[in-house]
Structures are given as structure tokens and as C-alpha cells.
Design an enzyme around this catalytic site. Structure first.
Site, PDB file in Angstrom:
ATOM      1  N   ASN A  90      -1.745  -8.052  -2.876  1.00  0.00           N
ATOM      2  CA  ASN A  90      -0.830  -9.199  -2.947  1.00  0.00           C
ATOM      3  C   ASN A  90      -1.661 -10.433  -3.256  1.00  0.00           C
ATOM      4  O   ASN A  90      -2.894 -10.369  -3.337  1.00  0.00           O
ATOM      5  CB  ASN A  90      -0.025  -9.392  -1.655  1.00  0.00           C
ATOM      6  CG  ASN A  90      -0.843  -9.406  -0.383  1.00  0.00           C
ATOM      7  OD1 ASN A  90      -0.755  -8.489   0.418  1.00  0.00           O
ATOM      8  ND2 ASN A  90      -1.655 -10.442  -0.195  1.00  0.00           N
ATOM      9  N   SER A 122      -5.526  -4.601   9.176  1.00  0.00           N
ATOM     10  CA  SER A 122      -6.238  -5.771   8.660  1.00  0.00           C
ATOM     11  C   SER A 122      -7.407  -6.171   9.556  1.00  0.00           C
ATOM     12  O   SER A 122      -7.387  -5.939  10.776  1.00  0.00           O
ATOM     13  CB  SER A 122      -5.288  -6.962   8.511  1.00  0.00           C
ATOM     14  OG  SER A 122      -4.279  -6.685   7.572  1.00  0.00           O
ATOM     15  N   ARG A 173       0.824  -1.210   0.000  1.00  0.00           N
ATOM     16  CA  ARG A 173       0.000   0.000   0.000  1.00  0.00           C
ATOM     17  C   ARG A 173       0.858   1.259   0.000  1.00  0.00           C
ATOM     18  O   ARG A 173       0.529   2.252  -0.668  1.00  0.00           O
ATOM     19  CB  ARG A 173      -0.937  -0.026   1.217  1.00  0.00           C
ATOM     20  CG  ARG A 173      -1.994  -1.096   1.096  1.00  0.00           C
ATOM     21  CD  ARG A 173      -2.547  -1.569   2.442  1.00  0.00           C
ATOM     22  NE  ARG A 173      -3.184  -2.854   2.262  1.00  0.00           N
ATOM     23  CZ  ARG A 173      -4.457  -3.020   1.902  1.00  0.00           C
ATOM     24  NH1 ARG A 173      -5.238  -1.966   1.746  1.00  0.00           N
ATOM     25  NH2 ARG A 173      -4.946  -4.224   1.707  1.00  0.00           N
TER      26      ARG A 173
END
Length: 528
Positions: free
Chosen positions: A305, A167, A93
Site C-alpha cells: 500500500n 507489522s 497481502r
């Protein structure tokens, strides 16, 4: 004479105001000028998505789990050799937003719940540059580049932010989603003294931020997609009222675990249900954009990813990019690794009337290129006091060029060796591995870390599975090795002489986001 001066005045005014952007087409149409207002940008970044997750990349799947993304490709351009800048969240990012690899911008691995820092403050993001040029900038979703103080998205170029600071598995919730292992709820987690339980964070509840305020802690992950969709649609509908071009950056929670598909109808394939839900969110964004400012809005979908294969049935598909050399020796070959499955990501760009419909590009490209391309299309110059790893791919988007990078370098961001080490070098269709191993696969094996000097070299044009390296005695190997070594040495020298940054990876327990510090799990706006 007066007419000529007046014309010059108009041209200068347009350049300074940035309200008109002109591109020349070279498609045999007499070099006609196509002129439009400064474009709007919608950047959608999926988390842990596999190249093979999109139906358009695997036409044998019927029905497709991603009809909206397939439509986006049918009406736009699909990329088959597009790569995330890194193989884990934070460095990927940071590179996308700055156009610079982690060895330049300082972000080489993931930030933690208790990180005091984030993306170094002297690094410049393209949202900052667009904001300064008059764009309205909004972000929805996962940030993961620092949540304390000036590291918050509203201080890094965004007028508005709604989302998770990191996350969606980095905090407990009251109703955990599907994960491997299955995680405890916040109350259950507090029965132990451990901050982690088999990879599950239980000490601090997962927060939802609006700008710098925690709206809810723990967040309800099962309704998060609906909240994101509602916010995105509202931003797009109000875009006309602002009278300004806009950037909307949507960093999805999908397809990172825990999976919480609200439209779950068949528990036999949780991942497919979550994938359909993600696709529906993209569909809502596309439909709303088409209804508001279709011809002046570019939509760019890509991933941070590859799939997290360690999560087994809750992980996506890398398609044909299996990393067979590694998997046959134990260990993973997707997320955290520099095998193709770790960073080759599904990518589609849609811009009606500008990007040719139903086209495919095999150009070697990267998420690093978002920075320069968006700024170029907006008529904004990047800072000249640093060097970049991305390129402007306007010609690829608008003129169907297939000229991309001559080389790509893939740093380690979670597997073998040190963070930031240049594990892999790609030159043309040859890819060299200097370090392999140490990424966990489904079942728990991680493979033995190995250094390769001289490197393993694969010919991706003949071996996309990366199963059999070239014979080191062959002419092809020797020629590829020479090109790889020159490229690697040139990049390392370039970085050594560049204006580089250093990220602060200090972790303090008190730095964790908490709306009520006296509450054991920092609970607010939820059931007690």
C-alpha cells in the site's frame, strides 16, 4: 509411425511433469518458440512504500536513494499504473496470495496481535499450488495473515518461514526504532497498565518466528535486515542443490515504522537511510540470483500500500498522487485510503532474456495479478470452484502488451465507512468516489466522512492529483458514470453469487504469540 508415437509420448510426459514450459513470442520474429524449464520466482513486497520513493519514478532526485531498484528497472520493466489490492496490510497481502479481493477471501482489514484466526483455511494461495506442483517455497518477512496453528505460513504453502507474524510496530522491543510518537522499550512500557501508548504496543514483545518456533522475543529490529538478507542469500545459493524450481516470497519490514536503519549515517533523514537499506537488501537478492540462475528467475518488486503519511517525516512519498481534493478538506490521502496515493505503488519486474530491458508499461494492473501470472508461467491451474479478481499479465511481461484491466475496484480497508465497502471504482482513466474522508494525516486531522451519490468522478489522464472532479452536468461525467455503475453492479452481483469466505476476527489475549507465558513481556533468547 513409431517416430510419431514416440514424439507424442515425449510431449505428454513434458506436460504431466511440468518441467518444460513453452511460450510463443509475437514480436515479429516468425512466431519462434522460446522454451525454458519451469521458472523460479522471487516476489519482493515492500511495506508502506510510496510510488515516489523509487529513484526511477522521480529522476529529479540526485543522488537516487534506490540505485539497485533503479538498476532492476533499467534491466527490466517498470510499471507506472500498478496498484496494491488494498490500502492496508492484511487485506492487501491476502488478495495478492489468493487473487481475490477481501469481499471474496474474507480478509477486509488487519489482524491483531491477539487474533485467533487469519486468512480463511478454505482459501488457496499460489504458494500452496506451487508447492503441490513440486516447487520449493520459502517466505521471509512479515506475514500478517494469522499466526496461530494452521494459519501459520508453513501451513499455507511454505516449506520454510522466517519473519514477523505481523507489522513491526505491533510489539515492544528493547531498542525501539524511529516512530511518531517515539515508542518505549519493553521494560519502560511495563511501567504503565495500558497495552498501548500513543499507538505503540507495549504489553507483548515483538517475536521473530522460524517456521512455528519463536527464535527471539523481543526481536532486535536493528539487525533484522541483515538476518533477512543472510536467509535469502542462503536459500538462493542452495536452490541448485535441491534440483527443484523455487518460490521465494520476501515481505519486507521496510518501509513500515519503526524505522531502524542499521547503516544510519545522517540522522537528518531517517527515512532516506531506511530506504537505502531496503534497496541494499534487494540488491543482495538480485546479485545472488544473477549469480545462481539468472536466466530462469523472475524478480517481481511491488508494495502492499502507499505511504503512512500520518507518520510525517517517517513516511514516504506518493509522488504526484496527492489526493488534493481530500487534503484540501482535511484528512489523509495515502495509506488506508482509496486515493491514488493509498494504492498506486512502485512496481518493477526483472527477468533477463524474457522481459524486455529498460521498458515502461502504463497498463492498468494490480497486485491481484501476481496470483494468475505466476501460476500461468509455472504451468499450474488455479482452483475452478471460485472466481478471481486478478488477471494473467504474461503478455504484458513477455510480449510488451499494454492491455491490463478495464476496471479496478478499491475496497475500504481502514478509512471511511465499513471495512470492505467498495469506496472507489476505476474504469479506464476515470475514477469514481462513493465515500471519502476519515483517514488521519500528518498533524492529526482526519477529514469528515462523506457519502457521494452521485459519486465524485476524476479524470486521471488530466488530473493525477485528484484535485477537481468532473462537472456532473457534463457529457464526459454522464458517460463515465454509466460505465462506473455498470461495472460496480456487475462486480457486486458476481461476488454475491461466488464461493466467498469469512475470516475469524476474534481477538483473545491468550492468542498473542509468547515464548514464555510466565514472563511479563514473553521474553526469550534476549537479555533479562
Amino acid at each position: 509411425m513409431v517416430s510419431a508415437q514416440f514424439t507424442l509420448l515425449l510431449l505428454v510426459s513434458a506436460l504431466f511433469s511440468g518441467l518444460v514450459y513453452r511460450i510463443t513470442s509475437h514480436r515479429g520474429d516468425g512466431d519462434k518458440f522460446k522454451t525454458w524449464k519451469r521458472p523460479n520466482f522471487i516476489i519482493v513486497l515492500a511495506d508502506d512504500i510510496g510510488w515516489g520513493d523509487l529513484g526511477v519514478n522521480r529522476p529529479e532526485r540526485n543522488p537516487s536513494p534506490t540505485p539497485w531498484l533503479d538498476l532492476l528497472a533499467a534491466e527490466g520493466k517498470r510499471f507506472t499504473d500498478f496498484h496494491s489490492p488494498a490500502s492496508t496490510c492484511s487485506p492487501s497481502r491476502a488478495a495478492l496470495l489468493t487473487g481475490r479481493h477481501g469481499l471474496r477471501n474474507g480478509v477486509t482489514h488487519n489482524f491483531a496481535v491477539g487474533s485467533v484466526g487469519g486468512l480463511p483455511l478454505n482459501e488457496t494461495t499460489f504458494p500452496e499450488l506451487l508447492h503441490n506442483a513440486g516447487y520449493y517455497t520459502a517466505m521471509i518477512g512479515k506475514w500478517h495473515l494469522g499466526h496461530k496453528g494452521l494459519y501459520n505460513p508453513v501451513h499455507r504453502g511454505f516449506d520454510y518461514y522466517l519473519g514477523l507474524p505481523y507489522s513491526n510496530d505491533m510489539g515492544c522491543t528493547d531498542h525501539p526504532g524511529y516512530d511518531l510518537p517515539m515508542c518505549r522499550s519493553c521494560k519502560q512500557g511495563l511501567k504503565t497498565d495500558s497495552q498501548k501508548h500513543g499507538g505503540c504496543y507495549t504489553g507483548v514483545a515483538l517475536p521473530l518466528f522460524e517456521n512455528q518456533t519463536i527464535l527471539e522475543q523481543p526481536v532486535d529490529l536493528w539487525s533484522l535486515t541483515e538476518r533477512y538478507t543472510t536467509a535469502a542469500v542462503k536459500i538462493l545459493h542452495s536452490a541448485r542443490e535441491r534440483g527443484r524450481p523455487f518460490l521465494l516470497y520476501v515481505a519486507l519490514a521496510h518501509m513500515h515504522v519503526p524505522l531502524c536503519p542499521g547503516n544510519l549515517s545522517d540522522t537528518r533523514d531517517i527515512y532516506a537511510s531506511a530506504l537505502k537499506e531496503m534497496d541494499g537488501l534487494v540488491g543482495a537478492i538480485k546479485s545472488t540470483s544473477d549469480a545462481t540462475d539468472k536466466e530462469n528467475t523472475l524478480i517481481w518488486f511491488t508494495g502492499d500500500n502507499g505511504p503512512w503519511e500520518q507518520k510525517c517525516q517517517f513516511a514516504g512519498s506518493a509522488g504526484p498522487f496527492l489526493g488534493t481534493w481530500q487534503t484540501s478538506r482535511g484528512g489523509g490521502s495515502a495509506k488506508k485510503t482509496t486515493w491514488e496515493g493509498g494504492h498506486r505503488v512502485p512496481t518493477v519486474v526483472y527477468w533477463p532474456g524474457k522481459v524486455s530491458a529498460n521498458t515502461t508499461s502504463g497498463a492498468l494492473l494490480s497486485g491481484l495479478d501476481v496470483f494468475h501470472t505466476v501460476l500461468s508461467l509455472a504451468g499450474v491451474d488455479p482452483p475452478a470452484d471460485r472466481r478471481y479478481d486478478g488477471i494473467d499479465i504474461t503478455d504484458v511481461l513477455l510480449r510488451d502488451s499494454d492491455t491490463g484491466h478495464k476496471s479496478l475496484l478499491h475496497p475500504n480497508s481502514g478509512a471511511a465507512a465499513q471495512y470492505g465497502d467498495l469506496q472507489t471504482v476505476r474504469v479506464g482513466h476515470h475514477k469514481a468516489f462513493y465515500i471519502t474522508g476519515a483517514a488521519e494525516a500528518c498533524g492529526g486531522g482526519s477529514g469528515q466522512q462523506a457519502l457521494h451519490d452521485p459519486p465524485l468522478i476524476f479524470d486521471l489522464s488530466e488530473d493525477e492529483e485528484e484535485s477537481t472532479p468532473l462537472d456532473q452536468q457534463s457529457e464526459e461525467y454522464q458517460a463515465a458514470l454509466e460505465a462506473v455503475q455498470k461495472t460496480r453492479e456487475a462486480l457486486l452481483w458476481d461476488i454475491a453469487t461466488d464461493n466467498v469466505s469469512t475470516a475469524d476476527y476474534t481477538v483473545k489475549r491468550t492468542a498473542a504469540p509468547c515464548c514464555q507465558p510466565r514472563n511479563p513481556v514473553c521474553r526469550c533468547h534476549g537479555p533479562s
